[in-house]
Design a protein around this motif. Sequence first.
Motif, PDB file in Angstrom:
ATOM      1  N   ASN A 149       0.821  -1.212   0.000  1.00 42.55           N
ATOM      2  CA  ASN A 149       0.000   0.000   0.000  1.00 42.55           C
ATOM      3  C   ASN A 149       0.855   1.262   0.000  1.00 42.55           C
ATOM      4  O   ASN A 149       0.521   2.252  -0.658  1.00 42.55           O
ATOM      5  N   ASN A 150       1.964   1.232   0.727  1.00 47.23           N
ATOM      6  CA  ASN A 150       2.868   2.379   0.729  1.00 47.23           C
ATOM      7  C   ASN A 150       3.501   2.590  -0.650  1.00 47.23           C
ATOM      8  O   ASN A 150       3.685   3.727  -1.098  1.00 47.23           O
ATOM      9  N   ASP A 151       3.816   1.481  -1.334  1.00 49.50           N
ATOM     10  CA  ASP A 151       4.353   1.575  -2.693  1.00 49.50           C
ATOM     11  C   ASP A 151       3.320   2.187  -3.642  1.00 49.50           C
ATOM     12  O   ASP A 151       3.656   3.033  -4.483  1.00 49.50           O
ATOM     13  N   LEU A 152       2.064   1.763  -3.511  1.00 50.10           N
ATOM     14  CA  LEU A 152       1.004   2.304  -4.362  1.00 50.10           C
ATOM     15  C   LEU A 152       0.784   3.788  -4.081  1.00 50.10           C
ATOM     16  O   LEU A 152       0.600   4.594  -4.997  1.00 50.10           O
ATOM     17  N   ALA A 153       0.809   4.151  -2.788  1.00 48.12           N
ATOM     18  CA  ALA A 153       0.645   5.559  -2.423  1.00 48.12           C
ATOM     19  C   ALA A 153       1.785   6.401  -2.993  1.00 48.12           C
ATOM     20  O   ALA A 153       1.581   7.529  -3.462  1.00 48.12           O
TER      21      ALA A 153
END
Length: 366
Positions: A149-153
Amino acid sequence: MTILLSNYQPAKFDTLVFNKVFYDLIKNSTQLDIAIGYISEKSLDHLADLIHKKGHPYCNLIIGMHYFEKFTYAQYVAAKEMDKFLSENNLGGVKLVTSFPYHGKVYSFKSINGEVKSIVGSSNLNNILPHKPTRQYELDILIDNQDLNNDLAGFIKRLSDISPSISSENLIIDSFKTTNNLMEGLADVKVVESEEYIASFKKGLNLEKTIHLPIKGYETAPQSNINAYFGKGRENKTTQIIRRRSWYEVELIVPKKITDLSWYPKVGYPKTESVITVLTDDGFQFKCKISGTNSKNFRSVGDLKILGKWLKGRLENAGVLMVDQKVTESVLKQYGRDYIEMIPTDDPDQWFLDFSRDGEGKNNAF
């Protein structure tokens, strides 16, 4: 991770569906980042409604394909309105990818405690609508892995950083899909193609009782009538968030000298609802309502944007009006008409509306 399916028969499974998960996540989110390929007028309007009612989340919306494949004019207006609503209330903004066509679909939700969840898959923004316009089957994945999720953000932030605001002065959008007609596809509007019906309708016209409904320019009606967009927005009393009126929202104020005419449809006449059916010179049929003191208010039934799309759409198609531009006397003069011809028929419930220029209007009565 959880799979999300449309779950239409015969491919129905015991899984969650996209829009239910979307609504559950947005409830507790302080920030919503969306990087999407395509938008629609209805989906943007619905998303704005959700944020307006709740007062949150902060929304960063990035649109990926329309710069390259063009907007319809209605989509462009809706995107500009969404950007104004978000930016004027410090709730985010709308950006347009111009570096390359972006076709991904990512929805990232950040909760008050900093937890991030994402939905990735095939659902465009239309899938947030309670009643989806098509039964296209979609497959998405709900991601709860924080590293992913942090990568997507991070990806969405990078995409946002390289994409201009849709309201940027340096972003020129002046070419649109020409196949679009603002009136087509509206639930309360009928496209009339029957030549027999049109001919029968015209036979009943009483030309001697033609009424000229004036369209007041910005000089005399700066925040009402056809310029209602520039009036006071709608305030949510709970959150104090103000949402502008729609660009296409129109309600004409009819002078008393016209409403006093014996054949003008007044409040309570011919029916207590004061609703009439109109056929337009360019072949659309919808209902209009007469209301207010001295029967002075003239608007489309159910949705003020129907009458507005008919009027402003004609000005836009003629090349004399662009979104955010005031409808001045000069604009109306360029178009060649500052009134609507409203012609009664033998049936007091049926009227003909004409806003054509010379030589325009396939079903013009004259």
